[in-house]
Motif scaffolding. Structure first.
Motif, PDB file in Angstrom:
ATOM      1  N   ASP A 135       0.877  -1.165   0.000  1.00 43.41           N
ATOM      2  CA  ASP A 135       0.000   0.000   0.000  1.00 43.41           C
ATOM      3  C   ASP A 135       0.915   1.216   0.000  1.00 43.41           C
ATOM      4  OD1 ASP A 135      -2.201  -1.619   0.206  1.00 43.41           O
ATOM      5  OD2 ASP A 135      -2.589  -1.207   2.322  1.00 43.41           O
ATOM      6  N   VAL A 136       0.485   2.262  -0.697  1.00 44.84           N
ATOM      7  CA  VAL A 136       1.286   3.484  -0.723  1.00 44.84           C
ATOM      8  C   VAL A 136       0.419   4.660  -0.270  1.00 44.84           C
ATOM      9  CG1 VAL A 136       2.726   5.004  -2.127  1.00 44.84           C
ATOM     10  CG2 VAL A 136       2.613   2.570  -2.679  1.00 44.84           C
ATOM     11  N   TYR A 137       0.947   5.390   0.691  1.00 48.46           N
ATOM     12  CA  TYR A 137       0.266   6.586   1.200  1.00 48.46           C
ATOM     13  C   TYR A 137       1.138   7.814   0.928  1.00 48.46           C
ATOM     14  CZ  TYR A 137      -2.565   3.413   4.142  1.00 48.46           C
ATOM     15  OH  TYR A 137      -3.401   2.451   4.603  1.00 48.46           O
ATOM     16  N   VAL A 138       0.488   8.937   0.682  1.00 49.84           N
ATOM     17  CA  VAL A 138       1.255  10.175   0.565  1.00 49.84           C
ATOM     18  C   VAL A 138       0.610  11.279   1.402  1.00 49.84           C
ATOM     19  CG1 VAL A 138       2.259   9.797  -1.726  1.00 49.84           C
ATOM     20  CG2 VAL A 138      -0.005  10.832  -1.539  1.00 49.84           C
ATOM     21  N   SER A 139       1.441  12.161   1.862  1.00 48.55           N
ATOM     22  CA  SER A 139       0.954  13.369   2.524  1.00 48.55           C
ATOM     23  C   SER A 139       1.716  14.533   1.912  1.00 48.55           C
ATOM     24  CB  SER A 139       1.189  13.294   4.030  1.00 48.55           C
ATOM     25  OG  SER A 139       2.553  13.474   4.314  1.00 48.55           O
TER      26      SER A 139
ATOM     27  N   SER B 163       5.423  13.691   3.197  1.00 49.65           N
ATOM     28  CA  SER B 163       6.181  12.452   2.982  1.00 49.65           C
ATOM     29  C   SER B 163       5.366  11.366   2.286  1.00 49.65           C
ATOM     30  CB  SER B 163       6.694  11.931   4.322  1.00 49.65           C
ATOM     31  OG  SER B 163       5.609  11.659   5.160  1.00 49.65           O
ATOM     32  N   ALA B 164       6.054  10.286   1.956  1.00 51.61           N
ATOM     33  CA  ALA B 164       5.408   9.098   1.397  1.00 51.61           C
ATOM     34  C   ALA B 164       5.631   7.943   2.353  1.00 51.61           C
ATOM     35  CB  ALA B 164       6.007   8.762   0.037  1.00 51.61           C
ATOM     36  N   LEU B 165       4.646   7.043   2.400  1.00 56.26           N
ATOM     37  CA  LEU B 165       4.753   5.899   3.289  1.00 56.26           C
ATOM     38  C   LEU B 165       4.388   4.643   2.510  1.00 56.26           C
ATOM     39  CD1 LEU B 165       5.119   4.768   6.189  1.00 56.26           C
ATOM     40  CD2 LEU B 165       2.717   5.273   6.561  1.00 56.26           C
ATOM     41  N   PHE B 166       5.313   3.700   2.484  1.00 52.20           N
ATOM     42  CA  PHE B 166       5.102   2.424   1.800  1.00 52.20           C
ATOM     43  C   PHE B 166       4.868   1.348   2.850  1.00 52.20           C
ATOM     44  CE2 PHE B 166       6.353   3.495  -2.543  1.00 52.20           C
ATOM     45  CZ  PHE B 166       7.007   4.704  -2.336  1.00 52.20           C
ATOM     46  N   VAL B 167       3.858   0.514   2.627  1.00 50.66           N
ATOM     47  CA  VAL B 167       3.549  -0.567   3.562  1.00 50.66           C
ATOM     48  C   VAL B 167       3.614  -1.884   2.795  1.00 50.66           C
ATOM     49  CG1 VAL B 167       1.867  -1.472   5.207  1.00 50.66           C
ATOM     50  CG2 VAL B 167       2.002   0.991   4.825  1.00 50.66           C
TER      51      VAL B 167
ATOM     52  N   LEU C  67      10.970   6.781  -7.209  1.00 50.35           N
ATOM     53  CA  LEU C  67      10.462   7.972  -6.540  1.00 50.35           C
ATOM     54  C   LEU C  67      10.807   9.193  -7.375  1.00 50.35           C
ATOM     55  CD1 LEU C  67      11.949   7.281  -2.988  1.00 50.35           C
ATOM     56  CD2 LEU C  67       9.717   6.584  -3.819  1.00 50.35           C
ATOM     57  N   THR C  68      10.005  10.227  -7.243  1.00 47.03           N
ATOM     58  CA  THR C  68      10.395  11.472  -7.916  1.00 47.03           C
ATOM     59  C   THR C  68      11.534  12.102  -7.117  1.00 47.03           C
ATOM     60  OG1 THR C  68       8.721  12.668  -6.674  1.00 47.03           O
ATOM     61  CG2 THR C  68       8.084  11.887  -8.859  1.00 47.03           C
TER      62      THR C  68
ATOM     63  N   TYR D 169      11.798  13.483  -3.191  1.00 41.73           N
ATOM     64  CA  TYR D 169      11.951  12.735  -1.948  1.00 41.73           C
ATOM     65  C   TYR D 169      13.401  12.659  -1.499  1.00 41.73           C
ATOM     66  CZ  TYR D 169       7.062  11.782  -2.278  1.00 41.73           C
ATOM     67  OH  TYR D 169       5.717  11.951  -2.340  1.00 41.73           O
TER      68      TYR D 169
ATOM     69  N   ALA E 288       9.051   5.051   5.497  1.00 40.46           N
ATOM     70  CA  ALA E 288       8.620   6.442   5.355  1.00 40.46           C
ATOM     71  C   ALA E 288       9.748   7.264   4.750  1.00 40.46           C
ATOM     72  CB  ALA E 288       8.217   7.011   6.708  1.00 40.46           C
TER      73      ALA E 288
ATOM     74  N   PHE F 286       4.706   7.770  -8.252  1.00 39.87           N
ATOM     75  CA  PHE F 286       5.601   6.623  -8.212  1.00 39.87           C
ATOM     76  C   PHE F 286       5.444   5.791  -9.467  1.00 39.87           C
ATOM     77  CE2 PHE F 286       4.172   7.751  -4.009  1.00 39.87           C
ATOM     78  CZ  PHE F 286       5.372   8.223  -3.521  1.00 39.87           C
TER      79      PHE F 286
ATOM     80  N   THR G 130      -3.518  12.665   7.842  1.00 42.20           N
ATOM     81  CA  THR G 130      -2.791  13.502   6.894  1.00 42.20           C
ATOM     82  C   THR G 130      -2.335  12.699   5.672  1.00 42.20           C
ATOM     83  OG1 THR G 130      -0.676  13.144   8.000  1.00 42.20           O
ATOM     84  CG2 THR G 130      -1.956  15.047   8.718  1.00 42.20           C
ATOM     85  N   TYR G 131      -2.354  11.373   5.794  1.00 43.13           N
ATOM     86  CA  TYR G 131      -1.964  10.529   4.671  1.00 43.13           C
ATOM     87  C   TYR G 131      -3.176  10.143   3.824  1.00 43.13           C
ATOM     88  CZ  TYR G 131       2.847   9.561   6.141  1.00 43.13           C
ATOM     89  OH  TYR G 131       4.176   9.652   6.440  1.00 43.13           O
ATOM     90  N   SER G 132      -3.009  10.162   2.516  1.00 45.39           N
ATOM     91  CA  SER G 132      -4.066   9.588   1.685  1.00 45.39           C
ATOM     92  C   SER G 132      -3.509   8.381   0.940  1.00 45.39           C
ATOM     93  CB  SER G 132      -4.639  10.632   0.731  1.00 45.39           C
ATOM     94  OG  SER G 132      -3.598  11.313   0.083  1.00 45.39           O
ATOM     95  N   LEU G 133      -4.377   7.384   0.796  1.00 42.98           N
ATOM     96  CA  LEU G 133      -3.983   6.126   0.180  1.00 42.98           C
ATOM     97  C   LEU G 133      -3.997   6.295  -1.342  1.00 42.98           C
ATOM     98  CD1 LEU G 133      -3.424   3.079   0.773  1.00 42.98           C
ATOM     99  CD2 LEU G 133      -5.878   2.740   0.693  1.00 42.98           C
ATOM    100  N   VAL G 134      -2.861   6.080  -1.987  1.00 39.93           N
ATOM    101  CA  VAL G 134      -2.817   6.242  -3.440  1.00 39.93           C
ATOM    102  C   VAL G 134      -2.683   4.907  -4.161  1.00 39.93           C
ATOM    103  CG1 VAL G 134      -1.945   8.598  -3.377  1.00 39.93           C
ATOM    104  CG2 VAL G 134      -0.319   6.707  -3.398  1.00 39.93           C
ATOM    105  N   ARG G 135      -2.349   3.864  -3.426  1.00 38.04           N
ATOM    106  CA  ARG G 135      -2.255   2.546  -4.047  1.00 38.04           C
ATOM    107  C   ARG G 135      -2.577   1.510  -2.975  1.00 38.04           C
ATOM    108  NH1 ARG G 135      -0.440   0.214  -8.438  1.00 38.04           N
ATOM    109  NH2 ARG G 135       0.271  -1.925  -8.308  1.00 38.04           N
ATOM    110  N   GLU G 136      -3.487   0.607  -3.305  1.00 36.90           N
ATOM    111  CA  GLU G 136      -3.894  -0.382  -2.305  1.00 36.90           C
ATOM    112  C   GLU G 136      -3.843  -1.776  -2.901  1.00 36.90           C
ATOM    113  OE1 GLU G 136      -7.579  -0.024   0.442  1.00 36.90           O
ATOM    114  OE2 GLU G 136      -8.079  -1.462  -1.114  1.00 36.90           O
ATOM    115  N   GLU G 137      -2.986  -2.600  -2.359  1.00 37.76           N
ATOM    116  CA  GLU G 137      -2.887  -3.995  -2.806  1.00 37.76           C
ATOM    117  C   GLU G 137      -3.167  -4.970  -1.668  1.00 37.76           C
ATOM    118  OE1 GLU G 137       0.737  -2.943  -5.938  1.00 37.76           O
ATOM    119  OE2 GLU G 137       1.144  -4.222  -4.216  1.00 37.76           O
ATOM    120  N   ARG G 138      -3.044  -4.492  -0.446  1.00 36.14           N
ATOM    121  CA  ARG G 138      -3.210  -5.368   0.711  1.00 36.14           C
ATOM    122  C   ARG G 138      -4.702  -5.468   1.052  1.00 36.14           C
ATOM    123  NH1 ARG G 138      -1.484  -2.932   4.900  1.00 36.14           N
ATOM    124  NH2 ARG G 138      -0.593  -4.634   6.093  1.00 36.14           N
TER     125      ARG G 138
END
Lengths: 131, 136
Positions: free
Chosen positions: A32-36, A39-43, A94-95, A98, A115, B2, B81-89
């Motif tokens: 899953d990828v989150y952005v604010s 920052s960016a957060l990869f799960v 990444l662009t 970051y 993160a 990305f 503050t985070y928004s989900l832009v890609r969801e695979e899980r």
């Protein structure tokens, strides 16, 4: 001439995962990828991986690489198999916004979070309105 | 945003996502969590793949020859503050039932959760264990 790519190395841990883990010999974990604004957060789901067996790198092209060695041992050969366990590999480009020098990561219960903050100059600036 | 480092790999993933979408549309829901079953000499083991979950999120029961695992997998991030832009899980509530085709000693079932893998070990009942026959 061999083009040696010097990679910015970020370690969740000391020993890291095997260098040899590559996309050809590892599973691609779901992410899953989150952005604010900041920052960016990869799960990543990397079940079976112990702390210390993950290697996170961002190279000069700002590509994020995640490699994880899986030491989970199965109790035999599966009679019913829906899932195959093994090492993991995944990459994201990444662009340039970051900041590869300030990466933070955590691994808990088989979930890896990475993160990556934006560079200061790429963060939005809030402008105060004067009365 | 990305970009993907290897588009072929991503194509494969998209295909898989499509497959699971169709599965979801056709049947009630995609099967989560995935489970592997192992038939040992004196026990059957089941491994459920549930990264991110803790034991408080899970209920495990064994009844009428079926092992049932229920729970709720929450999203990994609840920071607004985070928004989900890609969801695979996958996430949400689940109820996964697995038929065990062997007599089990239900009182001796043990469960262990480590690094996102739930292992349930179900010792076989005496009558289900293989017997060695000696030749007279």
């Amino acid at each position: 001439m061999a083009n040696v790519v010097k990679k910015e190395q970020h370690e969740v841990t000391h020993n890291g995962a095997e260098q040899l883990i590559d996309e050809g010999n590892a599973f691609s974990p779901n992410a899953d990828v989150y952005v604010s604004e900041e920052s960016a957060l990869f799960v990543f789901d990397i079940p079976g991986v112990d702390k210390g067996d993950v290697k996170i790198e961002i190279d000069e092209e700002n590509t994020l690489y995640v490699r994880a060695k899986n030491s989970h041992s199965e109790p035999g050969s599966a009679a019913v198999q829906e899932y195959r366990i093994g090492n993991y590999y995944r990459s994201f480009k990444l662009t340039k916004d970051y900041d590869k020098n300030n990466v933070s990561a955590s691994l808990e219960n088989g979930v890896l979070k990475v993160a990556i903050p934006k560079k200061e100059e790429a963060k939005p600036h809030r402008i105060e309105i004067n009365a | 945003m990305f970009l993907y480092d290897n588009p072929w790999k991503e194509l494969e993933r998209m295909q898989r996502d499509m497959d699971s979408l169709f599965t979801r549309m056709g049947r009630s829901r995609t099967r989560f969590p995935s489970v592997n079953l192992y038939d040992g000499y004196d026990a059957v083991s089941a491994e459920f793949i549930i990264p991110g979950m803790v034991k408080e999120d899970l209920t495990i029961t064994f009844e009428n020859g079926s092992l049932v695992v229920k729970g709720e997998r929450k999203t990994a991030v609840d920071d607004e503050t985070y928004s989900l832009v890609r969801e695979e899980r996958n996430y949400g509530t689940f109820n996964r039932s697995v038929d065990i085709p062997v007599q089990i000693d239900a009182g001796s079932i043990a469960a262990d959760l480590k690094n996102g893998i739930l292992t349930v070990t179900m010792p076989k009942a005496e009558e289900a264990k293989p017997k060695q026959i000696s030749i007279n």
